[in-house]
Design a protein around this motif. Structure first.
Motif, mmCIF file in Angstrom:
data_model
loop_
_atom_site.group_PDB
_atom_site.id
_atom_site.type_symbol
_atom_site.label_atom_id
_atom_site.label_comp_id
_atom_site.label_asym_id
_atom_site.label_seq_id
_atom_site.Cartn_x
_atom_site.Cartn_y
_atom_site.Cartn_z
ATOM 1 N N THR A 83 8.185 13.484 0.132
ATOM 2 C CA THR A 83 8.316 12.234 0.492
ATOM 3 C C THR A 83 9.465 11.303 -0.030
ATOM 4 O OG1 THR A 83 6.654 11.566 -1.133
ATOM 5 C CG2 THR A 83 5.714 12.194 0.807
ATOM 6 N N ILE A 84 9.726 10.253 0.891
ATOM 7 C CA ILE A 84 10.884 9.461 0.402
ATOM 8 C C ILE A 84 10.390 7.981 0.466
ATOM 9 C CG2 ILE A 84 13.390 8.764 0.747
ATOM 10 C CD1 ILE A 84 13.584 11.510 1.809
ATOM 11 N N ASN A 85 10.182 7.207 -0.427
ATOM 12 C CA ASN A 85 9.535 6.014 -0.169
ATOM 13 C C ASN A 85 10.738 4.702 -0.748
ATOM 14 O OD1 ASN A 85 8.545 3.338 -0.666
ATOM 15 N ND2 ASN A 85 6.575 4.129 -2.063
ATOM 16 N N ASN A 86 10.995 4.122 0.546
ATOM 17 C CA ASN A 86 12.243 3.388 0.273
ATOM 18 C C ASN A 86 11.688 1.397 0.131
ATOM 19 O OD1 ASN A 86 11.668 2.347 2.824
ATOM 20 N ND2 ASN A 86 13.590 2.962 3.999
ATOM 21 N N GLY A 87 10.462 1.318 -0.014
ATOM 22 C CA GLY A 87 10.018 0.393 -0.236
ATOM 23 C C GLY A 87 9.509 -0.544 0.863
ATOM 24 N N LYS A 88 9.935 -0.143 2.032
ATOM 25 C CA LYS A 88 9.445 -0.537 3.466
ATOM 26 C C LYS A 88 8.759 0.538 4.324
ATOM 27 C CE LYS A 88 13.213 -3.748 3.837
ATOM 28 N NZ LYS A 88 14.634 -4.149 4.783
ATOM 29 N N LEU A 89 8.947 1.651 3.866
ATOM 30 C CA LEU A 89 8.177 2.755 4.677
ATOM 31 C C LEU A 89 8.308 4.234 3.854
ATOM 32 C CD1 LEU A 89 10.704 4.727 6.149
ATOM 33 C CD2 LEU A 89 10.963 2.847 7.762
ATOM 34 N N ILE A 90 7.677 5.185 4.424
ATOM 35 C CA ILE A 90 7.652 6.566 3.827
ATOM 36 C C ILE A 90 8.085 7.403 4.735
ATOM 37 C CG2 ILE A 90 6.361 8.485 2.831
ATOM 38 C CD1 ILE A 90 4.456 6.309 1.725
ATOM 39 N N LYS A 91 9.144 8.153 4.679
ATOM 40 C CA LYS A 91 9.825 9.089 5.025
ATOM 41 C C LYS A 91 9.335 10.495 4.819
ATOM 42 C CE LYS A 91 14.421 10.854 6.743
ATOM 43 N NZ LYS A 91 15.856 10.364 6.299
ATOM 44 N N ILE A 92 9.122 11.457 5.771
ATOM 45 C CA ILE A 92 8.558 12.658 5.279
ATOM 46 C C ILE A 92 9.337 13.718 5.839
ATOM 47 C CG2 ILE A 92 6.564 14.163 5.576
ATOM 48 C CD1 ILE A 92 4.612 11.968 5.349
ATOM 49 N N VAL A 93 9.880 14.389 5.025
ATOM 50 C CA VAL A 93 10.957 15.702 5.532
ATOM 51 C C VAL A 93 10.108 17.007 5.479
ATOM 52 C CG1 VAL A 93 13.122 16.816 4.948
ATOM 53 C CG2 VAL A 93 13.032 14.154 4.602
ATOM 54 N N ILE A 94 10.087 17.317 6.537
ATOM 55 C CA ILE A 94 9.346 18.878 6.736
ATOM 56 C C ILE A 94 10.324 19.814 6.055
ATOM 57 C CG2 ILE A 94 8.237 20.250 8.090
ATOM 58 C CD1 ILE A 94 6.745 17.827 7.864
ATOM 59 N N PRO A 95 10.133 20.428 4.938
ATOM 60 C CA PRO A 95 11.260 21.306 4.412
ATOM 61 C C PRO A 95 11.288 22.626 5.226
ATOM 62 C CG PRO A 95 9.131 21.381 3.354
ATOM 63 C CD PRO A 95 9.088 20.312 4.216
ATOM 64 N N ASN A 96 12.291 23.288 4.895
ATOM 65 C CA ASN A 96 12.693 24.582 5.692
ATOM 66 C C ASN A 96 11.909 25.517 5.067
ATOM 67 O OD1 ASN A 96 14.727 23.649 7.420
ATOM 68 N ND2 ASN A 96 16.506 23.878 5.800
ATOM 69 N N ILE A 147 0.731 -1.162 -0.137
ATOM 70 C CA ILE A 147 0.133 0.028 -0.008
ATOM 71 C C ILE A 147 0.738 1.347 0.046
ATOM 72 C CG2 ILE A 147 -0.350 0.266 2.339
ATOM 73 C CD1 ILE A 147 -3.413 0.789 1.787
ATOM 74 N N LEU A 148 2.240 1.144 0.064
ATOM 75 C CA LEU A 148 3.288 2.198 0.051
ATOM 76 C C LEU A 148 2.803 3.440 -1.159
ATOM 77 C CD1 LEU A 148 6.549 0.924 1.242
ATOM 78 C CD2 LEU A 148 5.133 2.564 2.334
ATOM 79 N N PRO A 149 2.635 2.870 -2.457
ATOM 80 C CA PRO A 149 2.449 3.626 -3.415
ATOM 81 C C PRO A 149 1.188 4.479 -3.050
ATOM 82 C CG PRO A 149 3.281 1.585 -4.092
ATOM 83 C CD PRO A 149 2.915 1.630 -2.950
ATOM 84 N N ALA A 150 0.150 3.981 -2.747
ATOM 85 C CA ALA A 150 -1.199 4.693 -2.550
ATOM 86 C C ALA A 150 -1.121 5.635 -1.538
ATOM 87 C CB ALA A 150 -2.228 3.501 -1.953
ATOM 88 N N ILE A 151 -0.276 5.644 -0.277
ATOM 89 C CA ILE A 151 0.115 6.286 0.654
ATOM 90 C C ILE A 151 0.699 7.358 0.296
ATOM 91 C CG2 ILE A 151 1.220 6.580 2.772
ATOM 92 C CD1 ILE A 151 0.650 3.736 3.676
ATOM 93 N N GLU A 152 1.675 7.108 -0.574
ATOM 94 C CA GLU A 152 2.615 8.294 -1.199
ATOM 95 C C GLU A 152 1.591 9.287 -2.021
ATOM 96 O OE1 GLU A 152 7.123 8.872 -2.894
ATOM 97 O OE2 GLU A 152 5.965 7.101 -3.245
#
Length: 198
Positions: A108-121, A91-96
């Protein structure tokens, strides 16, 4: 049909009600809009990771829209990073896709196991975008408040024959509406100052 029944009920009630009760009913509706707007604006966290920004994200899953919290674990990893760990990696692609569609300005960074969200400056352009986004929410809230005013003006007009009484009620309805518009504008202005300051 619902509106007809509601007006019919009000038609029976209004002769026995005072202006205060009608205004209370209207204020209850307006309070819901005020609280919704307050929560909406509070979710905009500037430059800091907070899982609340994902509260309204829904994901298309087996042809149903499901809240993100029901299909994944969400946690703050660092001051500017959120991790989303779904129960099923498929379901990772649908979440992203849902996160990007929400247009929250998140990376968003999807590494295939989880999604990492970086809050930009917060860049100057991002500040302007946040203010524009809040302005649109403010205008929508004002429209809803004005529609509530219109609804109660029609109820009064429909149920009260005496024109002087109608005008008194309408005057009070206008005063209450202006108060609530002022309250949401104050919330908006505080958030705008916060965005510009940080």
């Amino acid at each position: 049909m619902k509106d007809f029944l509601r007006i019919k009920v009000l038609k029976m009630l209004i002769p026995n009600q005072k202006k205060e009760l009608i205004l209370k009913q209207m204020k209850d509706k307006m309070n819901k809009i005020l609280n919704y707007f307050k929560n909406l604006v509070a979710k905009i966290r500037i430059g800091k990771a907070n899982t609340e920004i994902l509260d309204d994200i829904t994901v298309e899953y087996y042809e149903k829209k499901i809240n993100l919290y029901h299909i994944a674990r969400i946690e703050v990893n660092h001051s500017n990073t959120i991790l989303i760990k779904p129960w099923y990696t498929k379901i990772l692609p649908a979440i992203e896709k849902s996160i990007l569609k929400a247009n929250l300005g998140l990376v968003t960074i999807n590494n295939g196991k989880l999604i990492k969200i970086v809050i930009p400056n917060l860049t100057e352009e991002r500040r302007k975008e946040l203010i524009r986004m809040n302005t649109r929410k403010l205008e929508k809230a004002k429209i809803i408040l004005r529609n509530i005013r219109k609804e109660y003006n029609q109820i009064i007009k429909f149920n009260i024959i005496d024109i002087d009484t109608v005008n008194i009620y309408k005057k009070h309805i206008d005063i209450v509406t202006r108060e609530y518009i002022c309250l949401i504008e104050n919330i908006f202005n505080k958030k705008k100052q916060e965005i510009r300051r940080i």
